[in-house]
Design an enzyme around this catalytic site. Structure first.
Site, short mmCIF file in Angstrom:
data_model
loop_
_atom_site.label_atom_id
_atom_site.label_comp_id
_atom_site.label_asym_id
_atom_site.label_seq_id
_atom_site.Cartn_x
_atom_site.Cartn_y
_atom_site.Cartn_z
N ASP B 73 0.72 -1.45 0.01
CA ASP B 73 0.11 0.13 -0.16
C ASP B 73 0.80 1.40 -0.08
O ASP B 73 0.53 2.32 -0.32
CB ASP B 73 -1.11 0.21 1.36
CG ASP B 73 -0.51 -0.16 2.61
OD1 ASP B 73 0.67 -1.10 2.82
OD2 ASP B 73 -0.92 0.11 3.52
N HIS B 146 7.34 -1.43 13.21
CA HIS B 146 6.27 -2.07 12.43
C HIS B 146 6.70 -3.54 12.31
O HIS B 146 7.75 -3.94 12.55
CB HIS B 146 6.36 -1.20 11.08
CG HIS B 146 4.98 -1.45 10.27
ND1 HIS B 146 3.68 -1.36 10.76
CD2 HIS B 146 4.65 -1.70 9.05
CE1 HIS B 146 2.73 -1.99 9.78
NE2 HIS B 146 3.49 -2.06 8.69
#
Lengths: 313, 313
Positions: B73, B146
């Site tokens: 994304d 992350h």
């Protein structure tokens, strides 16, 4: 989810009608065809997944993708769409059809950054001819005239059983109900007294299904005339206007007059021009040039919806 | 081309503010920063090129791309953007910075379907620290929290020369004109009588430049406090609301309270939340939860523009 109206057999939704580069009004090439709960996507340019969301098409389990050729503007939407289908926990396999190289492209993305697919991707590298037999319709393709191998696709419904005549059924002593339905669908039935009734005893001659053809990028191409013969709808690229014909053909693109001539020769019912260059803010010139040769023509816009019904023969 | 108003030093344009999947209102992640004719793009989700066109940003020759991490994304818009830059006949090299793997990804697309680039692509695989020294500003980065290696970037302008005092210049016998300008820019000058004047004789103390920090996907991360310390603007992901905190952190994402605490500790002037999950049609809940801890906060919208000016010290 956007619902189709009763009696509509095919709905065509133009998701992206630009050529090569997007514009504020036109996303990159992609056309969706909905048929009985199934979604067929033809080309998948960048932005297709968002256009599908905006068009409220949903991501149905019955979903196939057909790619005309491997130019970026027709395929750069595939990875994002697959990524989103995974996030939505798709489980059913997805079929992608396209020219040789489509497999390497998708696998290269999977191998470098990963797509985290939780469903099986079935990639078919195809050539012209029968692409797939999907029960009551088939997909055919021919190679067209572009700078790299490019397919045009035809969705061709198989002939439907003929019109049902209730009076004939009554005369044969068949009770109204499930047996009528079975005959209407083209199956023979057995009555209580053991008598067999064949569908042709109560049906008229079989009726043609619908036919929709999508060109992919191409210069004027004779092969398309055969593929599109008597189609209910021909969707054809029209990147430039007639004044750019020479350059357009060199680049493997079409102009309104050349497309209109193909529509005329192919005796199609309706023509829609798409894959429009960003230079045309106003597409009237394209429509007017085509109309001089073939009257039932429009230029596609993003989110335009076309509904096709079976003729009431 | 959209022009910036006089006195505006930095303009931040939110091109895509969705997280993971696009929505009708939010495109996939990308943020543009304009500074003196230069364009810096942070992340390049699918659809970024079209968002740039819609935002009338143009594709300036001075153009760099910074990628936070290699999730689809945030990167699936790169190939299409490069494709379009080539069609627009870009000649000047383009620099792309990102974590290890970004080179393989772009090369894999080049090798399978081709990008037909007519300009040089300079891809830099970077780690935390100084990313580039761009003359009067630098880009710094730190690793954040992350599921895969992910950078947060800071654009930090170098200190500017102090305020110019015309009366001091006049007293030193310097004629109004180009010599004043040179002193204002921090250079020493030589008068006709051979006397040297140093800039500090007519300038106040040097003034801080602007600082903007963009987080990339991350869970609450202490390192960001240092990177964002006293920033004029912190742009931070906020995928979920506080009620989803446990799950958000597990997935390497943030919630309003956790981000607001970082903004508070980092003593930033202003906070903008982005990378919002598609589940939030209305983002008031995110803003309200953050506001309880840090008042100068809004949730980004696509095409939102923020102008930053130098303080008049």
């Amino acid at each position: 989810m956007h619902f189709m109206f009763e009696g509509v057999e095919l709905e065509i939704v133009f998701l992206g009608t630009a050529g090569s580069t997007p514009t504020p009004d036109r996303s990159l090439p992609s056309i969706a065809i909905r048929r009985r709960g199934e979604l067929l996507l033809f080309d998948c340019g960048e932005g297709t997944q968002r256009q599908m969301i905006k068009a409220k098409l949903g991501f149905p389990s019955k979903f196939k993708i057909f790619i005309t050729h491997l130019h970026g503007d027709h395929i750069f939407g595939i990875p994002g769409l697959l990524h989103t289908l995974s996030l939505l926990n798709r489980e059913k396999p997805l079929e992608i059809y396209g020219p040789k190289g489509i497999k390497d492209y998708i696998e290269a993305i999977e191998e470098t950054v990963g797509l985290n697919l939780n469903f099986t991707l079935k990639i078919f590298e195809v050539s012209e001819g029968l692409i797939c037999d999907c029960g009551d319709y088939i997909i055919n393709a021919v190679w067209v005239s572009h700078s790299i191998p490019t397919l045009a696709y035809a969705l061709i419904e198989k002939p439907r059983p003929g019109k049902f005549y209730p009076n004939k059924a009554k005369a044969l002593g068949i009770p109204r109900g499930p047996l009528w339905k079975k005959l209407q669908m083209g199956f023979e039935i057995k009555l209580k007294d053991g008598k067999i009734v064949k569908p042709e005893e109560v049906l008229g001659p079989s009726r043609p299904g619908l036919k929709v053809v999508y060109s992919g990028d191409t210069g004027p191409c004779e092969k398309l005339i055969k593929l599109a013969y008597k189609a209910d709808l021909l969707i054809h690229e029209c990147t430039f206007d007639d004044s750019q014909a020479e350059w357009a053909y060199e680049e493997g693109h079409s102009t309104p007059s050349s497309v209109a001539k193909i529509a005329l020769k192919a005796r199609v019912k309706r023509l829609i021009l798409t894959h429009v260059s960003a230079r045309y803010k106003n597409t009237n010139v394209l429509e007017e040039q085509a109309k001089k040769i073939f009257s039932n023509v429009v230029v596609a816009k993003d989110f335009m919806r076309i509904e096709l019904k079976h003729a009431d023969l």
